[in-house]
Scaffold this active site. Structure first.
Site, PDB file in Angstrom:
ATOM      1  N   PHE D  50     -30.844  27.283  17.844  1.00 34.08           N
ATOM      2  CA  PHE D  50     -29.721  26.721  17.111  1.00 34.08           C
ATOM      3  C   PHE D  50     -28.747  27.819  16.711  1.00 34.08           C
ATOM      4  O   PHE D  50     -29.172  28.939  16.437  1.00 34.08           O
ATOM      5  CB  PHE D  50     -30.240  25.990  15.873  1.00 34.08           C
ATOM      6  CG  PHE D  50     -31.144  24.843  16.248  1.00 34.08           C
ATOM      7  CD1 PHE D  50     -30.622  23.590  16.492  1.00 34.08           C
ATOM      8  CD2 PHE D  50     -32.503  25.046  16.422  1.00 34.08           C
ATOM      9  CE1 PHE D  50     -31.445  22.542  16.887  1.00 34.08           C
ATOM     10  CE2 PHE D  50     -33.337  24.006  16.818  1.00 34.08           C
ATOM     11  CZ  PHE D  50     -32.807  22.743  17.052  1.00 34.08           C
ATOM     12  N   GLU D  51     -27.486  27.478  16.648  1.00 34.46           N
ATOM     13  CA  GLU D  51     -26.461  28.474  16.318  1.00 34.46           C
ATOM     14  C   GLU D  51     -26.690  29.107  14.956  1.00 34.46           C
ATOM     15  O   GLU D  51     -26.221  30.196  14.669  1.00 34.46           O
ATOM     16  CB  GLU D  51     -25.074  27.862  16.365  1.00 34.46           C
ATOM     17  CG  GLU D  51     -24.818  26.763  15.350  1.00 34.46           C
ATOM     18  CD  GLU D  51     -23.463  26.088  15.568  1.00 34.46           C
ATOM     19  OE1 GLU D  51     -22.444  26.759  15.403  1.00 34.46           O
ATOM     20  OE2 GLU D  51     -23.449  24.891  15.913  1.00 34.46           O
TER      21      GLU D  51
END
Lengths: 325, 252, 325, 252
Positions: D50-51
């Site tokens: 995930f970012e």
């Protein structure tokens, strides 16, 4: 079947890690800093396999740098500092090689080199800093025009520009990113899922690893996934950034590995005594590197008494009361 | 003979220059002593940190290098080089760096790279390490030197770390927003820099040292007119240095 | 005498932290990301003290952003993302403010904003990236020429240059560094020596804190120095980068705080229901912000039943089985 | 009626595109489902991240946002945005990003910013978040869309995230060294991009959907000549999706 199925494709011997990933002419970054966490075991193996023409990119390196240069593995060097604490205020073979004109070299500073690795890790082609304005680091270039055309060598040592976000006169240095072929990192722990955990200071190891095309991690211990994933905030690198994992206890000897062992003053003093003399240094390599075919044999020669002396107090992280003169 | 060594006198005189809340960047050798002495004697609220990323270690044993595991023990934070240098340059902090050098000039510029031709030097030293960076970015630099003519020179063989550059406002004209050479602590005395010209002058000479001896050992013109004698180290200063800072007598 | 002598000069109430450090027109960065670790307690206090004309600099913000905008505290916004998971795919007051033309705003991306904070932390005036080439993020500027002259606003949104280290055509984006007046961070632990430890993801909190002139940390717990220094590898910020410390348990509610509590679906759904209607939103502020004079009172209104539901399983870090619809 | 929902069909079809050793960047909503489905059904050696910095979480419960504490639990590493985006762009990794958008054009460029005038939009969306970054830096992008004429448009109101830009080699001429739009997964079918022109074409339509229905719901000319019908989801695919990926039925 491997006892570590998740990393069976990455787990290998020192011999295989070097022969598979390190080539004549490779650009290599080595982790650690002066007397701590130099990836010595794999450096000794590079020397044994007689890899030549290495292009070494360093911030402050100590024992690892000196062995590689002394064994004539290094052709080209970008460096901020070559020293090993009181055991070598200037690294001995490094000093001789530069004074003798036998290697190509170029000087940067520690922040500059660390920022260059960071830029490589970020995928940024360059990074800006104020550090170095007015110095001879920005005055003298070490590499020739021909060298500047070669692979993995920056086309320019640096560029100075006017800060485009400031209307006033405001000079800024741009430093080219580094993306070494290989980064060599010695860590305390690797999980059996391939996750890497470094304890104590990380220096620029993480930027070096993230900037490199290939990452080889040697480690003190391989630990269960359940342990290393219990507190992932502490971990340093994910498995997918690591290409080879080699379990080598005491793999940083004679440099220190926080919470496992201290640096070895006896061996570093021995080295200090011989390194300045070409014949004695060759004899040292014959005895301690070429003459042993594995890190286990090397450690046998060091001996348990000496290894017990440098064993770290696991809470303090170093060997309290060790005679370090 | 004085009942203290050069290193003791240097560590004490540098330590006296540190104030509470200074963030002190320490290097190896006598600078490590001076930093520990500053914290234990003069400025208990100063923070000692290392370019390697170790911040505020307990220093129960004196580290022999900035990457010594002793700089990672009992710290408030173990980070890395990028963090350490961004602390050195942080606008909100007053950061003082202790450096050593092979050569210094009248403007406090330093050489730790080489003597002779850069490409084929007569003598090669370790190189900048973090010296160039802290000289560029810190609020001030205190340099330790052996006071010898060949080290206090008219012109550096290589300018590794910038002090006051060519004097006056030349440093800020380079693009460096703060900092500069604060003091030079040698085995003979303490040098500071003129506020306008930024030239080095003798501020203090140690008991038993004459102004003439300082001049004889300096390779450029040195103003000694403002100099007074330093107080000798007190019994208590020496006790702390010997018993608490370096009981193993590794650097003293 | 303070029970925390080492941090007695930094320990203060929410009221004092806001009134001392946050001014009309301050440029503020708030930590956390959408539904997690928004520094809500101090944001509510900013609203109560009616601080105006804030210049907010964000990557992805959620509840904190929306409350500040909704309460008319924000004049100017640099942002990558305004959303709050399923509870607000686009933050509701943020959306209304932009559609209504009542705030100045400029769009960047998450990496771009994070890099801008990083540059500020490094002391670099700008940072290079490839991200954004060809997009309207680099086409449309949100700020007028007049705004560009104001303090803490970059003179240019970005600059595109030719990579000086590449002879081929190679375009690179330069982004201006950010150095906000104040960074607001909510952490799990602060040591009684002032050391900050964030658990779980750190987002860009550390870059935001290191880039700011002033750092205010609110925390769940103040813990002994002996605990926080036992494993300093886990720590996030040294004391000397922190200007104010406020102990505010549940200070991120209704957003989550890893290993302490989950986000609060009941409150976020309540918010979702009212935020779109101006009158209902004002009533919400009256009831939940202006109408309570402290975070303790706010939590009393939430009630123990709801707080017990969101209590995190300390091993998993979230409230397992929580009804999140 | 089919015995599965649009979201299920989209998650399964996107999941089928993921290969072992892909590093999958997941966003919120159906993209979260697709990533988890890919890992649990098609590519167990793929890594989901995930970012926000959470890498390879256990996903025992489905996260509702990329900053959900569930993306920090059982991970191999909890880092931050800078690390996450440098992974997205890392030369040695094959990174595939799942994105959603409000508008898409024939070259796979995306709008998640606003409709109408940028300064005074008719509708404001959340903005780029990390979408612009992964579209610039990842090895490929798979986009989830509701298949509607007003979303598949000739010209975007705002180009937030670049796909194949203006087609042909225009993306690489921008200075982007890799990546581009890989596929678009909608509630009607799966679109891919012509190797030369980089224009979108219909690759698969779902059981019960006709080519005509796809054309009717697309706001630009769409080549449907290469399209075949997708296999319906298997019982096992649906079981895993419903019982293991999202048993609380939060997104399905």
């Amino acid at each position: 079947m491997s006892i570590y199925p998740e990393i069976s494709d990455k787990l290998m011997t020192l011999k295989d890690a070097v022969s598979r990933f390190i080539k004549d002419g490779s650009q290599i970054a080595i982790g650690g800093f002066t007397v701590t966490r130099n990836p010595m075991a794999i450096i000794y193996e590079i020397v044994r396999q007689k890899i030549k023409n290495i292009h070494l990119v360093c911030h402050s390196n100590g024992q690892g740098l000196d062995i590689l240069i002394g064994a004539s593995c290094v052709k080209r060097l970008e460096i901020a500092y070559g020293g090993n604490g009181r055991y070598a205020p200037t690294c001995i073979r490094f000093k001789k090689a530069i004074e003798g004109g036998v290697i190509e070299f170029e000087d940067y500073s520690n922040y500059q080199m660390s920022l260059r690795f960071l830029a490589g890790a970020l995928g940024s082609p360059f990074i800006s800093t104020k550090s170095g304005l007015g110095t001879d680091i920005l005055q003298y270039e070490g590499f020739s025009e021909e060298v500047r055309k070669e692979r993995k060598v920056a086309r320019k040592k640096y560029v100075t520009i006017q800060n485009p976000f400031n209307d006033d006169d405001d000079k800024v240095v741009l430093l080219p990113a580094l993306n070494p072929d290989v980064a060599l990192i010695h860590a305390q722990y690797v999980g059996d899922d391939g996750t890497v955990r470094i304890k104590g200071l990380t220096f620029a190891d993480l930027e070096q690893a993230k900037s490199a095309d290939t990452v080889i991690v040697t480690c003190e211990e391989i630990v269960p996934r359940s342990f290393i994933r219990l507190d992932p905030d502490q971990n340093s690198l994910p498995s997918f950034l690591v290409d080879a994992i080699v379990k080598v206890p005491l793999g940083a000897h004679p440099t220190a590995c926080f919470s496992f062992y201290d640096y070895d003053p006896i061996h570093l003093n021995l080295y200090k005594k011989v390194a300045g003399n070409d014949a004695l240094f060759r004899a040292y390599l014959d005895e301690w590197v070429y003459g042993v075919d594995s890190h286990e044999r090397y450690l046998e020669k060091i001996g348990t008494t000496q290894l017990q002396k440098i064993k770290a107090n696991p809470v303090l992280g170093y060997a309290a009361g060790l005679d370090r003169k | 003979m004085a009942n203290y060594t050069d290193n003791e006198m240097m560590a004490i005189n540098a330590g006296r220059l540190i104030k509470n809340n200074d963030i002190v960047f320490a290097g190896t050798g006598v600078s490590m002593l001076a930093a520990a002495a500053a914290k234990k004697i003069y400025a208990p609220k100063a923070i000692i940190f290392f370019e390697t990323g170790g911040i505020d270690p307990s220093l129960e044993e004196i580290p022999m290098a900035v990457a010594d595991p002793r700089v990672m023990s009992g710290t408030c934070l173990n980070s890395g080089l990028i963090d350490a240098f961004s602390i050195v340059g942080h606008r909100k902090l007053h950061t003082i760096a202790f450096l050593g050098a092979a050569q210094i000039d009248t403007y406090g510029n330093l050489n730790t790279t080489s003597l002779g031709n850069y490409m084929r030097p007569k003598t090669r030293f370790p190189g900048s390490g973090g010296a160039c960076d802290v000289a560029s970015l810190a609020s001030g630099v205190i340099t330790f030197m052996q006071h010898e003519k060949r080290r206090f020179v008219e012109k550096l063989d290589y300018l590794t770390s910038v002090g006051w550059y060519t004097g006056g406002d030349s440093r800020s004209r380079l693009g460096l927003v703060r900092g500069g050479a604060t003091a030079v602590v040698t085995n003979l005395g303490v040098m500071k820099f003129d506020e306008d010209t930024k030239k080095m002058y003798l501020a203090e000479y140690y008991p038993g040292v004459s102004k003439e001896r300082v001049i004889e050992n300096t390779g450029f013109d040195l103003d000694v007119s403002r100099a007074g004698e330093s107080p000798a180290p007190s019994r208590e200063e020496l006790r702390i240095l010997r018993e608490e800072v370096d009981p193993q007598n590794l650097i003293l």
